[in-house]
Design a protein around this motif. Structure first.
Motif, PDB file in Angstrom:
ATOM      1  N   PRO A  24      -4.269  -1.317  -5.397  1.00  0.00           N
ATOM      2  CA  PRO A  24      -4.155  -2.057  -4.127  1.00  0.00           C
ATOM      3  C   PRO A  24      -2.964  -3.011  -4.086  1.00  0.00           C
ATOM      4  CG  PRO A  24      -6.437  -2.001  -4.854  1.00  0.00           C
ATOM      5  CD  PRO A  24      -5.612  -1.466  -5.988  1.00  0.00           C
ATOM      6  N   VAL A  25      -2.674  -3.688  -5.207  1.00  0.00           N
ATOM      7  CA  VAL A  25      -1.535  -4.612  -5.240  1.00  0.00           C
ATOM      8  C   VAL A  25      -0.235  -3.847  -5.050  1.00  0.00           C
ATOM      9  CG1 VAL A  25      -0.202  -6.162  -6.724  1.00  0.00           C
ATOM     10  CG2 VAL A  25      -2.685  -6.370  -6.617  1.00  0.00           C
ATOM     11  N   ALA A  26      -0.099  -2.725  -5.736  1.00  0.00           N
ATOM     12  CA  ALA A  26       1.117  -1.924  -5.608  1.00  0.00           C
ATOM     13  C   ALA A  26       1.268  -1.369  -4.198  1.00  0.00           C
ATOM     14  CB  ALA A  26       1.101  -0.787  -6.619  1.00  0.00           C
ATOM     15  N   GLN A  27       0.197  -0.893  -3.609  1.00  0.00           N
ATOM     16  CA  GLN A  27       0.265  -0.343  -2.261  1.00  0.00           C
ATOM     17  C   GLN A  27       0.696  -1.409  -1.254  1.00  0.00           C
ATOM     18  OE1 GLN A  27      -3.808   1.655  -2.777  1.00  0.00           O
ATOM     19  NE2 GLN A  27      -2.857   2.943  -1.240  1.00  0.00           N
ATOM     20  N   GLU A  28       0.151  -2.604  -1.386  1.00  0.00           N
ATOM     21  CA  GLU A  28       0.515  -3.676  -0.462  1.00  0.00           C
ATOM     22  C   GLU A  28       1.998  -4.031  -0.593  1.00  0.00           C
ATOM     23  OE1 GLU A  28      -0.886  -8.240   0.734  1.00  0.00           O
ATOM     24  OE2 GLU A  28      -1.831  -7.186  -0.940  1.00  0.00           O
ATOM     25  N   PHE A  29       2.493  -4.115  -1.843  1.00  0.00           N
ATOM     26  CA  PHE A  29       3.889  -4.482  -2.064  1.00  0.00           C
ATOM     27  C   PHE A  29       4.838  -3.427  -1.515  1.00  0.00           C
ATOM     28  CE2 PHE A  29       7.711  -4.162  -4.732  1.00  0.00           C
ATOM     29  CZ  PHE A  29       8.244  -5.441  -4.571  1.00  0.00           C
ATOM     30  N   TYR A  30       4.648  -2.172  -1.881  1.00  0.00           N
ATOM     31  CA  TYR A  30       5.602  -1.129  -1.488  1.00  0.00           C
ATOM     32  C   TYR A  30       5.474  -0.751  -0.010  1.00  0.00           C
ATOM     33  CZ  TYR A  30       6.938  -0.793  -6.346  1.00  0.00           C
ATOM     34  OH  TYR A  30       7.424  -1.086  -7.597  1.00  0.00           O
ATOM     35  N   SER A  31       4.291  -0.918   0.544  1.00  0.00           N
ATOM     36  CA  SER A  31       4.154  -0.733   1.991  1.00  0.00           C
ATOM     37  C   SER A  31       4.935  -1.804   2.739  1.00  0.00           C
ATOM     38  CB  SER A  31       2.673  -0.787   2.382  1.00  0.00           C
ATOM     39  OG  SER A  31       2.522  -0.733   3.782  1.00  0.00           O
ATOM     40  N   GLU A  37       3.225   4.706   3.658  1.00  0.00           N
ATOM     41  CA  GLU A  37       1.801   4.945   3.836  1.00  0.00           C
ATOM     42  C   GLU A  37       1.336   5.772   2.642  1.00  0.00           C
ATOM     43  OE1 GLU A  37       1.789   6.846   7.656  1.00  0.00           O
ATOM     44  OE2 GLU A  37       1.629   4.916   8.701  1.00  0.00           O
ATOM     45  N   PHE A  38       0.025   5.942   2.496  1.00  0.00           N
ATOM     46  CA  PHE A  38      -0.480   6.564   1.281  1.00  0.00           C
ATOM     47  C   PHE A  38      -1.568   7.583   1.588  1.00  0.00           C
ATOM     48  CE2 PHE A  38       1.017   2.309   0.365  1.00  0.00           C
ATOM     49  CZ  PHE A  38       1.926   2.549  -0.658  1.00  0.00           C
ATOM     50  N   GLN A  39      -1.552   8.633   0.794  1.00  0.00           N
ATOM     51  CA  GLN A  39      -2.607   9.634   0.852  1.00  0.00           C
ATOM     52  C   GLN A  39      -3.148   9.850  -0.552  1.00  0.00           C
ATOM     53  OE1 GLN A  39      -0.215  13.860   0.677  1.00  0.00           O
ATOM     54  NE2 GLN A  39      -0.300  12.855   2.666  1.00  0.00           N
ATOM     55  N   GLY A  62       0.014   5.617  -9.640  1.00  0.00           N
ATOM     56  CA  GLY A  62      -1.250   5.771 -10.338  1.00  0.00           C
ATOM     57  C   GLY A  62      -1.676   4.465 -10.982  1.00  0.00           C
ATOM     58  N   GLU A  63      -2.990   4.280 -11.111  1.00  0.00           N
ATOM     59  CA  GLU A  63      -3.534   3.078 -11.733  1.00  0.00           C
ATOM     60  C   GLU A  63      -3.814   3.342 -13.195  1.00  0.00           C
ATOM     61  OE1 GLU A  63      -6.204   0.196  -9.494  1.00  0.00           O
ATOM     62  OE2 GLU A  63      -7.641   1.143 -10.867  1.00  0.00           O
ATOM     63  N   ASN A  64      -3.385   2.411 -14.038  1.00  0.00           N
ATOM     64  CA  ASN A  64      -3.588   2.522 -15.476  1.00  0.00           C
ATOM     65  C   ASN A  64      -5.078   2.577 -15.789  1.00  0.00           C
ATOM     66  OD1 ASN A  64      -3.557   2.305 -18.253  1.00  0.00           O
ATOM     67  ND2 ASN A  64      -2.236   0.514 -18.311  1.00  0.00           N
ATOM     68  N   PRO A  65      -5.525   3.643 -16.469  1.00  0.00           N
ATOM     69  CA  PRO A  65      -6.941   3.699 -16.855  1.00  0.00           C
ATOM     70  C   PRO A  65      -7.325   2.487 -17.674  1.00  0.00           C
ATOM     71  CG  PRO A  65      -5.859   5.811 -17.262  1.00  0.00           C
ATOM     72  CD  PRO A  65      -4.778   4.820 -16.927  1.00  0.00           C
TER      73      PRO A  65
END
Length: 258
Positions: A24-31, A37-39, A62-65
């Motif tokens: 979520p943090v990465a999506q907010e920043f790069y958006s 947008e993301f799929q 991708g999110e680090n496991p």
């Protein structure tokens, strides 16, 4: 705008993917920075999304496991017709294969994660249904990929042997720089920094994203919680700035010199 052919030439950078701690943090920043947008993407290694701009695929995140001590970073994937054969070449030429080769989910392709002899991490991608970026060279999309290392000679030979690159040394400039070409077309670069190579990064592949104005984009990155590490300044390829996202991944902003 530079359109990307359906299948990149073998050896050429074809995809970039970010491994981060918080999706979520990465999506907010790069958006906020690029308008992505993301799929939802394949979940083979954990939560993963593909970034989309104007209907075209531009990157993966991708999110680090949980519990795995993996670096937060962008990875450049180089195209191949045979991931298994390329992985063997990497080993034969002094590199290391850390993951794979293995099949990605949804018959997207076959992949491996490798390191060159100086420790720079890169991906190997044999495309099937997922051919890579859909467009590049326009604002918010992949603009360039460059290997940053101590010196270029040894690694130029490594990548030439594994991927068939034709290294060409920059003329008339007082820097250690190679352009990697395929059939005469420049597809990536290698830049030697000597002792100025950042110790915390070591040798690494830098992902450049095209923007209209690197000065404005760098300020925007800082407003969104990132940090400007260098620039904006003029470079061989155009005006650039190097930034770090809120989770620690380093990448560059680029306005290509026309």
């Amino acid at each position: 705008m530079t359109e990307v052919p359906a299948r990149r030439s073998p050896g050429a950078p074809c995809w970039v993917s970010l491994l981060t701690r918080s999706l979520p943090v990465a999506q907010e920043f790069y958006s906020g920075l690029f308008g992505w947008e993301f799929q939802r993407g394949p979940m083979h290694f954990g939560p993963y999304v593909r970034a989309v701009l104007d209907g075209e695929l531009v990157a993966g995140i991708g999110e680090n496991p949980g519990g795995r001590a993996l670096p937060v970073s962008w990875t450049t994937y180089l195209s191949t017709l045979d991931a298994d054969h390329t992985a063997e070449l990497v080993r034969d030429c002094g590199g290391t294969v850390a993951v794979g080769p293995l099949d990605a989910d949804d018959e997207a392709g076959r992949m491996a994660i490798a390191m060159d002899p100086e420790g720079a991490v890169f991906g190997i991608w044999q495309p099937l249904t997922h051919l890579g970026v859909g467009v590049c060279g326009r604002p918010g999309t992949l603009g360039w990929n460059e290997l940053v290392t101590r010196e270029t000679t040894g690694l130029g030979k490594f990548y030439a042997a594994v991927f068939g690159f034709e290294p060409q040394r920059a003329d008339g400039v007082d820097v250690d720089h190679l352009t990697l070409r395929l059939q005469g077309v420049p597809v990536a670069g290698v830049r030697g920094l000597g002792r100025a190579l950042p110790r915390d990064l070591g040798a690494h592949w830098m992902t450049y994203f095209e923007v209209d104005d690197p000065d404005v984009a760098a300020r925007r990155a800082a407003e969104l919680g990132g940090r400007v590490l260098s620039g904006p300044e003029e470079s061989v390829r155009g005006r650039t700035a190097v930034v770090r996202d809120p989770e620690g991944a380093v990448f560059a902003l680029l306005r290509t010199r026309r």
